[in-house]
Scaffold this motif. Sequence first.
Motif, PDB file in Angstrom:
ATOM      1  N   ALA A   1       0.834  -1.202   0.000  1.00  0.00           N
ATOM      2  CA  ALA A   1       0.000   0.000   0.000  1.00  0.00           C
ATOM      3  C   ALA A   1       0.867   1.250   0.000  1.00  0.00           C
ATOM      4  N   ARG A   2       1.961   1.225   0.724  1.00  0.00           N
ATOM      5  CA  ARG A   2       2.854   2.384   0.736  1.00  0.00           C
ATOM      6  C   ARG A   2       3.431   2.638  -0.662  1.00  0.00           C
ATOM      7  N   PHE A   3       3.785   1.542  -1.349  1.00  0.00           N
ATOM      8  CA  PHE A   3       4.332   1.698  -2.688  1.00  0.00           C
ATOM      9  C   PHE A   3       3.309   2.334  -3.624  1.00  0.00           C
ATOM     10  N   LEU A   4       2.051   1.871  -3.536  1.00  0.00           N
ATOM     11  CA  LEU A   4       1.007   2.425  -4.392  1.00  0.00           C
ATOM     12  C   LEU A   4       0.768   3.902  -4.080  1.00  0.00           C
ATOM     13  N   PHE A   5       0.781   4.255  -2.792  1.00  0.00           N
ATOM     14  CA  PHE A   5       0.601   5.660  -2.457  1.00  0.00           C
ATOM     15  C   PHE A   5       1.808   6.486  -2.881  1.00  0.00           C
ATOM     16  N   GLY A   6       2.992   5.855  -2.888  1.00  0.00           N
ATOM     17  CA  GLY A   6       4.158   6.571  -3.405  1.00  0.00           C
ATOM     18  C   GLY A   6       4.002   6.892  -4.877  1.00  0.00           C
ATOM     19  N   LEU A   7       3.464   5.935  -5.665  1.00  0.00           N
ATOM     20  CA  LEU A   7       3.194   6.209  -7.073  1.00  0.00           C
ATOM     21  C   LEU A   7       2.143   7.306  -7.223  1.00  0.00           C
ATOM     22  N   ALA A   8       1.091   7.252  -6.372  1.00  0.00           N
ATOM     23  CA  ALA A   8       0.049   8.276  -6.452  1.00  0.00           C
ATOM     24  C   ALA A   8       0.609   9.657  -6.153  1.00  0.00           C
ATOM     25  N   GLY A   9       1.696   9.687  -5.378  1.00  0.00           N
ATOM     26  CA  GLY A   9       2.298  10.969  -5.052  1.00  0.00           C
ATOM     27  C   GLY A   9       3.187  11.501  -6.163  1.00  0.00           C
ATOM     28  N   MET A  10       3.195  10.804  -7.286  1.00  0.00           N
ATOM     29  CA  MET A  10       3.930  11.293  -8.463  1.00  0.00           C
ATOM     30  C   MET A  10       5.397  11.586  -8.134  1.00  0.00           C
ATOM     31  N   GLY A  11       5.988  10.623  -7.420  1.00  0.00           N
ATOM     32  CA  GLY A  11       7.402  10.756  -7.150  1.00  0.00           C
ATOM     33  C   GLY A  11       7.738  11.495  -5.877  1.00  0.00           C
ATOM     34  N   PHE A  12       6.731  11.975  -5.145  1.00  0.00           N
ATOM     35  CA  PHE A  12       7.044  12.705  -3.926  1.00  0.00           C
ATOM     36  C   PHE A  12       7.523  11.769  -2.815  1.00  0.00           C
ATOM     37  N   GLY A  13       7.095  10.457  -2.901  1.00  0.00           N
ATOM     38  CA  GLY A  13       7.492   9.512  -1.873  1.00  0.00           C
ATOM     39  C   GLY A  13       6.656   9.643  -0.615  1.00  0.00           C
ATOM     40  N   TYR A  14       7.081   8.946   0.441  1.00  0.00           N
ATOM     41  CA  TYR A  14       6.353   8.994   1.691  1.00  0.00           C
ATOM     42  C   TYR A  14       7.349   8.968   2.832  1.00  0.00           C
ATOM     43  N   ARG A  15       6.874   9.291   4.040  1.00  0.00           N
ATOM     44  CA  ARG A  15       7.681   9.118   5.235  1.00  0.00           C
ATOM     45  C   ARG A  15       6.750   8.968   6.430  1.00  0.00           C
ATOM     46  N   GLU A  16       7.215   8.257   7.436  1.00  0.00           N
ATOM     47  CA  GLU A  16       6.415   8.033   8.632  1.00  0.00           C
ATOM     48  C   GLU A  16       6.385   9.302   9.480  1.00  0.00           C
ATOM     49  N   PRO A  17       5.210   9.696   9.985  1.00  0.00           N
ATOM     50  CA  PRO A  17       5.160  10.845  10.888  1.00  0.00           C
ATOM     51  C   PRO A  17       5.531  10.429  12.311  1.00  0.00           C
ATOM     52  N   ALA A  18       6.071  11.348  13.070  1.00  0.00           N
ATOM     53  CA  ALA A  18       6.362  11.095  14.484  1.00  0.00           C
ATOM     54  C   ALA A  18       5.110  11.428  15.279  1.00  0.00           C
ATOM     55  N   MET A  19       4.188  10.484  15.307  1.00  0.00           N
ATOM     56  CA  MET A  19       2.879  10.696  15.929  1.00  0.00           C
ATOM     57  C   MET A  19       2.635   9.573  16.925  1.00  0.00           C
ATOM     58  N   SER A  20       2.353   9.918  18.184  1.00  0.00           N
ATOM     59  CA  SER A  20       2.182   8.901  19.225  1.00  0.00           C
ATOM     60  C   SER A  20       1.017   9.248  20.129  1.00  0.00           C
TER      61      SER A  20
ATOM     62  N   ASN B   1      -3.611  10.996  19.577  1.00  0.00           N
ATOM     63  CA  ASN B   1      -3.061  11.804  18.496  1.00  0.00           C
ATOM     64  C   ASN B   1      -3.841  11.510  17.216  1.00  0.00           C
ATOM     65  N   GLY B   2      -3.851  12.465  16.301  1.00  0.00           N
ATOM     66  CA  GLY B   2      -4.487  12.276  15.011  1.00  0.00           C
ATOM     67  C   GLY B   2      -6.003  12.338  15.033  1.00  0.00           C
ATOM     68  N   GLU B   3      -6.588  12.889  16.085  1.00  0.00           N
ATOM     69  CA  GLU B   3      -8.053  12.996  16.126  1.00  0.00           C
ATOM     70  C   GLU B   3      -8.571  13.873  15.002  1.00  0.00           C
ATOM     71  N   GLU B   4      -7.893  14.984  14.763  1.00  0.00           N
ATOM     72  CA  GLU B   4      -8.355  15.932  13.751  1.00  0.00           C
ATOM     73  C   GLU B   4      -8.150  15.417  12.325  1.00  0.00           C
ATOM     74  N   LEU B   5      -7.399  14.327  12.166  1.00  0.00           N
ATOM     75  CA  LEU B   5      -7.174  13.750  10.840  1.00  0.00           C
ATOM     76  C   LEU B   5      -7.956  12.455  10.627  1.00  0.00           C
ATOM     77  N   GLY B   6      -8.911  12.163  11.508  1.00  0.00           N
ATOM     78  CA  GLY B   6      -9.728  10.980  11.313  1.00  0.00           C
ATOM     79  C   GLY B   6      -9.656   9.976  12.441  1.00  0.00           C
ATOM     80  N   LEU B   7      -9.485  10.425  13.685  1.00  0.00           N
ATOM     81  CA  LEU B   7      -9.500   9.546  14.857  1.00  0.00           C
ATOM     82  C   LEU B   7      -8.419   8.470  14.776  1.00  0.00           C
ATOM     83  N   LEU B   8      -7.242   8.844  14.289  1.00  0.00           N
ATOM     84  CA  LEU B   8      -6.206   7.840  14.035  1.00  0.00           C
ATOM     85  C   LEU B   8      -5.753   7.140  15.303  1.00  0.00           C
ATOM     86  N   GLY B   9      -5.422   7.903  16.324  1.00  0.00           N
ATOM     87  CA  GLY B   9      -4.912   7.295  17.550  1.00  0.00           C
ATOM     88  C   GLY B   9      -5.943   6.456  18.268  1.00  0.00           C
TER      89      GLY B   9
END
Length: 524
Positions: free
Chosen positions: A160-179, A249-257
Amino acid sequence: MRRRRSSGTRREGRGAPASRRQGRRRGGTDRALCGAGTRGDTPWPVDYRRSATAFLLAAALAGGAARGEGVRDPVADAVSTVSPERLAAHVARLAGFGTRHALSAGSGEGRGIDAAEAWVAARFAEIPGVEVERRRVRAFRLSGGARRVAAGWPVSSPAARFLFGLAGMGFGYREPAMSNVIARLPGREPERLILLSAHLDSRPGKRFDWRTDAPGANDDGSGVAGLLEAARALAPLPRRASVWFVAFNGEELGLLGSRQLAREIERAGLRVEAMLNLDTIGGTTTARDLPADPALPPPGTLLRVFSEGRPQHRWLDPSPRRRLAAGPSEADSPSRQLARYVRAAARRYVPDLQVELIARADRIRRGGDHFPFLRRGVAAVRFTEQREDYAHEHQDPHVENGRRYGDLPEFVDPEYMAKVTRIAVATAALLARAPRAPEEVRIDTSHLGETTTVRWRPSADPEIASYRLLARRTASPDWEIERDAGTAGEVTVALPRDDWWFAVQAVAKDGTPSLPSLAWPSDR
C-alpha cells in the motif's frame, strides 16, 4: 471526522427452573427501599432527580460510616484537590507549542506535536504510581503536495505504501512522528479498564495545514489538562479496576490514535467498562456574546454529556450484533446507562454544575475519539462545554473587524474547566472502586402475572455486599426507585413489567455501586 459505525454483543440466557423460581418468588418482595418512597410494593410519586443522587450519596458514606470514620469520603477528597490554577497553567503551556497539528513533528525546538507529546508524558511521569508510555500511531503521510491526499490514512503494508508513493507522483512517503500518550494507574483487576481520554493534536482553519499556528487551548488543550489533573487526583485512591488516561493523536485527521488503541485493546482481550472522552471542556469566556434564547440556561452553568442509543442512520452498522448491544429501548444502551451514572455522580459531588444528557453520540455530523470504542460495544460518553464558540475553534489566529479569532488560552474559563474535571474525577473514582456489573439479568416472562420477578447470576466476588434493583417508568429519564435486592440472585416486586424498566447493580462492601445492568425479557 470519520463517520461512526458501531458493533457489540450482549449475552442471552434462560431464567432459573420453575421449581427454583417458585421457591424464591417471595424472597425479595419486602426489601427496604433506598432513597424512594413506597408503601409495600406500590410506588408512590418519586422525585427521580433526588433519588438518583440518593444512591450515590449512600454509596459514598456507607463505607466510612461502617468503619467508624464519620462522613469522610475518599472520592470527595479526590474531587476537592482539582485546581483551576493548575488547569490554566497546563492549557497555557500546551498552547505555547505554537501548533500541535498531528503532522507538525520536527517543526523546530519547542514547537510541534512531538514537543507537546514529550511534555505531557513528563507531566504524567511526575505523578506517583503512574506508568507512562508513548505508543507510536501507525499511519503514514506523503511528503510534498501528495501528503494532502493521503495524510491520516492508517496504511501499514509495504504494498500500500508503494502504491501511495506512485500516487504521489514521485514525492514519496515518510512516517510521521505521531504517538498516543498513555498513562496508567494499575488496579487490582488489571483486565478491567476505566478510560479517560482527550486528544492532544490541534488544527487551524485548514485541516492539513501543519505550519500555521494552532494553539488548541480549548480544542483540546482543556481536555488534556483535565487528564493531567484527574490523574493527579485519582492516584492516591485504592482501585479495583485500572484507570487509563490517554492523550490521543491524530483525532483531527480521522481519529487515528483512538482507532488504533481500540483495536489493540480488543486484541489484548482487555475490557473497557467505561470511557469518558473530554473534548472541548474549557467553557469559553465569550459565551455571553453568543445569540441568546430564554430557553437556554445561563452561560457556564451546564455540561453536555453525549451518549449513543441505537444507531439512527443507515450508514451505521445495521448488524444484529450492534442492534442487540443497544438494548431493548433507545434510552437503555450501555452508553445511556453510563451517562445517567455520570449525572448522579455530578449531583453528589459537583452540585454547582448541571449535567445535561444529550441523546446523541456526538454533535450533528461530527465525532470524537469515543467512536471507535462505541463501535466495539463499549459504554462511552463525550463531555463538551455548554456552548461552543466557533470563532475560537478551528480558526487561524487573527483579528477581523475588531474581533479576535483563534483557539487561545484567554478564551478558556479555568473555574468551569475545574468543575468539569471534578465530575470526571468523581465518576472515574466510583467506577474504579466498584465491582463488576451483574450478568445475565433477566425478567421472568414464563407466565403472566401482576408482579415482576428479576433474576441475575450472583457473583462469587467476596467484596460484593448486596445487589440493588433499579426501576423507572418507561417514559422517565432517570431511575426512580432503588431497592435492596439481597444476594440471592432474585427479587420480586409488585410493579407491572409492561410499565417499568428494571436494572440491577452490584454494591460493594464500602457502598460503591456498579454500573446498572438492564433486565432483558427472558426466553420462554
